[in-house]
Motif scaffolding. Structure first.
Motif, PDB file in Angstrom:
ATOM      1  N   GLN A 157       0.828  -1.204   0.000  1.00 14.61           N
ATOM      2  CA  GLN A 157       0.000   0.000   0.000  1.00 14.61           C
ATOM      3  C   GLN A 157       0.866   1.259   0.000  1.00 14.61           C
ATOM      4  N   LEU A 158       1.975   1.195   0.741  1.00 14.29           N
ATOM      5  CA  LEU A 158       2.854   2.351   0.823  1.00 14.29           C
ATOM      6  C   LEU A 158       3.567   2.602  -0.508  1.00 14.29           C
ATOM      7  N   GLU A 159       3.848   1.539  -1.248  1.00 13.17           N
ATOM      8  CA  GLU A 159       4.409   1.690  -2.601  1.00 13.17           C
ATOM      9  C   GLU A 159       3.537   2.614  -3.442  1.00 13.17           C
ATOM     10  N   LEU A 160       2.256   2.328  -3.469  1.00 12.85           N
ATOM     11  CA  LEU A 160       1.330   3.105  -4.293  1.00 12.85           C
ATOM     12  C   LEU A 160       1.239   4.548  -3.825  1.00 12.85           C
ATOM     13  N   LYS A 161       1.195   4.742  -2.522  1.00 16.16           N
ATOM     14  CA  LYS A 161       1.089   6.089  -1.967  1.00 16.16           C
ATOM     15  C   LYS A 161       2.320   6.921  -2.303  1.00 16.16           C
ATOM     16  N   LEU A 162       3.502   6.367  -2.062  1.00 19.57           N
ATOM     17  CA  LEU A 162       4.735   7.126  -2.300  1.00 19.57           C
ATOM     18  C   LEU A 162       4.963   7.366  -3.792  1.00 19.57           C
ATOM     19  N   ALA A 163       4.658   6.366  -4.611  1.00 19.15           N
ATOM     20  CA  ALA A 163       4.841   6.521  -6.062  1.00 19.15           C
ATOM     21  C   ALA A 163       3.947   7.619  -6.617  1.00 19.15           C
ATOM     22  N   SER A 164       2.788   7.801  -6.015  1.00 21.70           N
ATOM     23  CA  SER A 164       1.868   8.824  -6.518  1.00 21.70           C
ATOM     24  C   SER A 164       2.170  10.208  -5.955  1.00 21.70           C
ATOM     25  N   GLU A 165       2.874  10.285  -4.819  1.00 21.94           N
ATOM     26  CA  GLU A 165       3.080  11.567  -4.151  1.00 21.94           C
ATOM     27  C   GLU A 165       4.484  12.150  -4.268  1.00 21.94           C
ATOM     28  N   LEU A 166       5.493  11.316  -4.257  1.00 24.40           N
ATOM     29  CA  LEU A 166       6.867  11.825  -4.195  1.00 24.40           C
ATOM     30  C   LEU A 166       7.314  12.445  -5.511  1.00 24.40           C
ATOM     31  N   PRO A 167       8.208  13.439  -5.436  1.00 25.52           N
ATOM     32  CA  PRO A 167       8.799  13.977  -6.666  1.00 25.52           C
ATOM     33  C   PRO A 167       9.784  12.976  -7.258  1.00 25.52           C
ATOM     34  N   SER A 168      10.071  13.097  -8.533  1.00 24.79           N
ATOM     35  CA  SER A 168      10.957  12.145  -9.212  1.00 24.79           C
ATOM     36  C   SER A 168      12.388  12.186  -8.686  1.00 24.79           C
ATOM     37  N   SER A 169      12.746  13.266  -8.006  1.00 25.51           N
ATOM     38  CA  SER A 169      14.105  13.412  -7.482  1.00 25.51           C
ATOM     39  C   SER A 169      14.299  12.750  -6.120  1.00 25.51           C
ATOM     40  N   ALA A 170      13.244  12.184  -5.568  1.00 29.31           N
ATOM     41  CA  ALA A 170      13.301  11.641  -4.215  1.00 29.31           C
ATOM     42  C   ALA A 170      14.006  10.289  -4.157  1.00 29.31           C
TER      43      ALA A 170
END
Length: 227
Positions: A157-170
Motif C-alpha cells: 500500500q505504501l508503494e502506491l502512496k509514495l509513487a503517486s506523491e513523491l517527486p521524481s528526485s526523491a
C-alpha cells in the motif's frame, strides 16, 4: 439484665465492628486495584492503540548499525528528510546532525513528546519537527528523502502512496523490510540491519508503465460495440 444477655450483646457489637472493619478494608483494596488498572491503561493505551488500527507499525528502536547504514546510503543527499513512524526520534535527530531539515510522523503521543525533548536536549530542535499523525493521512509530496521502518503488511500500500506523491528526485530508504515490487538502486548492511535504497524516478516510471500496460490490455479485451 442478666450476665448471659450482657455477654451476648458484647459479642454482637464485636461482630458488627469486625464486619464494618472488614468492609472498610475491602473498599480500600478495591479502590487501590481500580486505580492501578486505570493507571496501567493510561500508561499503555498510547502503545496499544496503534496496534488496533488497520496496519500496525510497532515501535522497535533502530539499532546503531541501521542508523549508520541509513546515512551511509544518503551521504551524497541534501534537502529535507521524513521518517515515517519516527518512534523515539533517533533517525530524525541523526538526520539533523547530518545537515538535513528533518521531520518525523508518529502515532504515539508519548514518543513524539520524548522525541521533541531529546531533539532539544541534543541541540537540533531548530532542524527537527515531530507530528502526531497517521501516515495514511499525510502527503509526502514535499520530501526529497524518505526513511521507513515498515512491516510487510503495509509495504504494498505504501508503494502506491509514495509513487503517486513523491517527486521524481526523491530517494526512499526502507529498513528491515524491502518494498515488494520496487527494484532497489543499492543496499547496505546485512541481516536485520540491511537498508534498501529506491530511486523515485525509477519506481514512478515503472508504475506509470504498468498502469499504461494494464489500461491497454483492458481496452484490447473489451468487446467491440456495433450500432
Amino acid at each position: 439484665m442478666s450476665k448471659e444477655e450482657i455477654i451476648l450483646q458484647s459479642a454482637a457489637h464485636s461482630d458488627s465492628s469486625t464486619g464494618r472493619s472488614s468492609s472498610g478494608v475491602g473498599l480500600v483494596i478495591t479502590g487501590l486495584l481500580g486505580g492501578a488498572v486505570v493507571g496501567l491503561y493510561a500508561a499503555t493505551a498510547p502503545f496499544v492503540a496503534p496496534a488496533l488500527r488497520k496496519v500496525c507499525l510497532p515501535f522497535v528502536p533502530a539499532t546503531t548499525e541501521q542508523v549508520q547504514n541509513v546515512f551511509k546510503v544518503l551521504r551524497a543527499r541534501t534537502g529535507n528528510l521524513v521518517d515515517i513512524g519516527s518512534g523515539d526520534g533517533r533517525i530524525v535527530i541523526a538526520a539533523a546532525k547530518h545537515g538535513f531539515q528533518a521531520c518525523g510522523f508518529e502515532l504515539n503521543p508519548w514518543l513524539v513528546c520524548y522525541s521533541r525533548y531529546k531533539a532539544w536536549r541534543e541541540g537540533v530542535h531548530h532542524s527537527t519537527s515531530f507530528y502526531i499523525s497517521d501516515l495514511w493521512k499525510v502527503s509526502f509530496a514535499q520530501y526529497s528523502n524518505v526513511v521507513i521502518f515498515g512491516v510487510p503488511q503495509m509495504m504494498d500500500q505504501l508503494e502506491l502512496k509514495l509513487a503517486s506523491e513523491l517527486p521524481s528526485s526523491a530517494k526512499v530508504v526502507a529498513c528491515r523490510f524491502p518494498f515488494p515490487t520496487w527494484v532497489p538502486e543499492h543496499t547496505a548492511g546485512e541481516g536485520i540491519d540491511t537498508v534498501w535504497v529506491y530511486d523515485a524516478k525509477t519506481f514512478k516510471s515503472d508504475q506509470q508503465h504498468g498502469t499504461t500496460e494494464k489500461t491497454t490490455s483492458e481496452h484490447e479485451h473489451m468487446p467491440d460495440s456495433h450500432t
